[in-house]
Design a protein around this motif. Structure first.
Motif, short mmCIF file in Angstrom:
data_model
loop_
_atom_site.label_atom_id
_atom_site.label_comp_id
_atom_site.label_asym_id
_atom_site.label_seq_id
_atom_site.Cartn_x
_atom_site.Cartn_y
_atom_site.Cartn_z
N GLY A 157 0.81 -1.21 0.00
CA GLY A 157 0.00 0.00 0.00
C GLY A 157 0.84 1.26 0.00
N GLU A 158 2.12 1.18 0.37
CA GLU A 158 3.00 2.34 0.46
C GLU A 158 3.90 2.52 -0.75
N CYS A 159 3.83 1.66 -1.74
CA CYS A 159 4.71 1.72 -2.90
C CYS A 159 4.51 3.06 -3.62
N LEU A 160 5.61 3.79 -3.80
CA LEU A 160 5.51 5.12 -4.40
C LEU A 160 5.54 5.09 -5.92
N SER A 161 6.12 4.07 -6.50
CA SER A 161 6.20 4.02 -7.96
C SER A 161 4.94 3.43 -8.59
N CYS A 162 4.11 2.76 -7.80
CA CYS A 162 2.88 2.17 -8.32
C CYS A 162 1.71 3.12 -8.06
N PRO A 163 0.72 3.14 -8.96
CA PRO A 163 -0.45 3.97 -8.66
C PRO A 163 -1.17 3.43 -7.43
N ALA A 164 -1.87 4.29 -6.79
CA ALA A 164 -2.55 3.91 -5.55
C ALA A 164 -3.60 2.83 -5.79
N ASN A 165 -4.20 2.85 -6.95
CA ASN A 165 -5.27 1.88 -7.22
C ASN A 165 -4.83 0.89 -8.29
N GLN B 256 -5.66 -3.09 -12.78
CA GLN B 256 -5.42 -4.44 -13.28
C GLN B 256 -6.75 -5.17 -13.49
N PHE B 257 -7.69 -5.01 -12.58
CA PHE B 257 -8.99 -5.65 -12.71
C PHE B 257 -9.73 -5.12 -13.94
N GLU B 258 -9.70 -3.81 -14.16
CA GLU B 258 -10.36 -3.22 -15.33
C GLU B 258 -9.72 -3.71 -16.62
N SER B 259 -8.41 -3.80 -16.62
CA SER B 259 -7.70 -4.24 -17.81
C SER B 259 -8.06 -5.69 -18.15
N ARG B 260 -8.12 -6.53 -17.17
CA ARG B 260 -8.48 -7.92 -17.41
C ARG B 260 -9.94 -8.06 -17.82
N THR B 261 -10.80 -7.19 -17.33
CA THR B 261 -12.20 -7.22 -17.72
C THR B 261 -12.35 -6.83 -19.19
N GLU B 262 -11.54 -5.85 -19.64
CA GLU B 262 -11.58 -5.42 -21.04
C GLU B 262 -11.08 -6.52 -21.98
N GLN B 263 -10.27 -7.43 -21.49
CA GLN B 263 -9.68 -8.46 -22.32
C GLN B 263 -10.56 -9.70 -22.47
N GLN B 264 -11.74 -9.71 -21.92
CA GLN B 264 -12.60 -10.88 -21.96
C GLN B 264 -13.50 -10.97 -23.19
#
Length: 140
Positions: free
Chosen positions: A11-19, A24-32
């Motif tokens: 949860g504290e990773c500064l280089s990754c977006p907060a969400n 990732q969930f939205e991206s995988r949903t678009e790939q279905q």
């Protein structure tokens, strides 16, 4: 000397977006959907063909400088790739003993072999002939 700080928790990773999990969930949903899957498979097939030309047949750099000769090289390389694909789908040729060479051929070549080996496939021989004739024609 500075001491190393402890690794951040996920949860504290500064280089990754907060969400990042939401993205990732939205991206995988678009790939279905089937439309996305069909486009993806088409893209994978095209990338595979390009990879075969670049890595298998050295088309990253052209052998000739003029545009006409480069075009001829590309066309003949495509013919060779198609012949290789056809040869891969053909059933293997039955094993046959090579015939004895005729006297003139044996004296000209100095060998006792009667030609290509029993495992040589016709498309590979044709591809070799095309490449040989191309190299002779382009030297002129």
């Amino acid at each position: 000397m500075k001491s190393a700080s402890p690794a951040p928790t996920p949860g504290e990773c500064l280089s990754c977006p907060a969400n990042s999990s939401d993205i990732q969930f939205e991206s995988r949903t678009e790939q279905q959907p089937q439309e996305w899957l069909s486009r993806s498979s088409l893209r994978a097939a095209i990338e595979g063909t390009i990879n075969e030309f670049v890595n298998g047949h050295s088309l990253r750099q052209c052998r000739y400088r003029s545009e006409e000769k480069a075009h001829v090289q590309h066309i003949l390389t495509a013919i060779v790739v198609n012949l290789e694909r056809i040869g891969a789908r053909l059933p293997p040729a039955p094993f046959r003993q090579p015939r004895n060479p005729t006297a003139p051929r044996a004296s000209l070549t100095g060998s006792t072999s009667a030609g290509p080996g029993p495992g040589a496939s016709p498309p590979a021989l044709l591809a070799d002939l095309i490449v040989l004739r191309l190299s002779v024609a382009l030297r002129k």
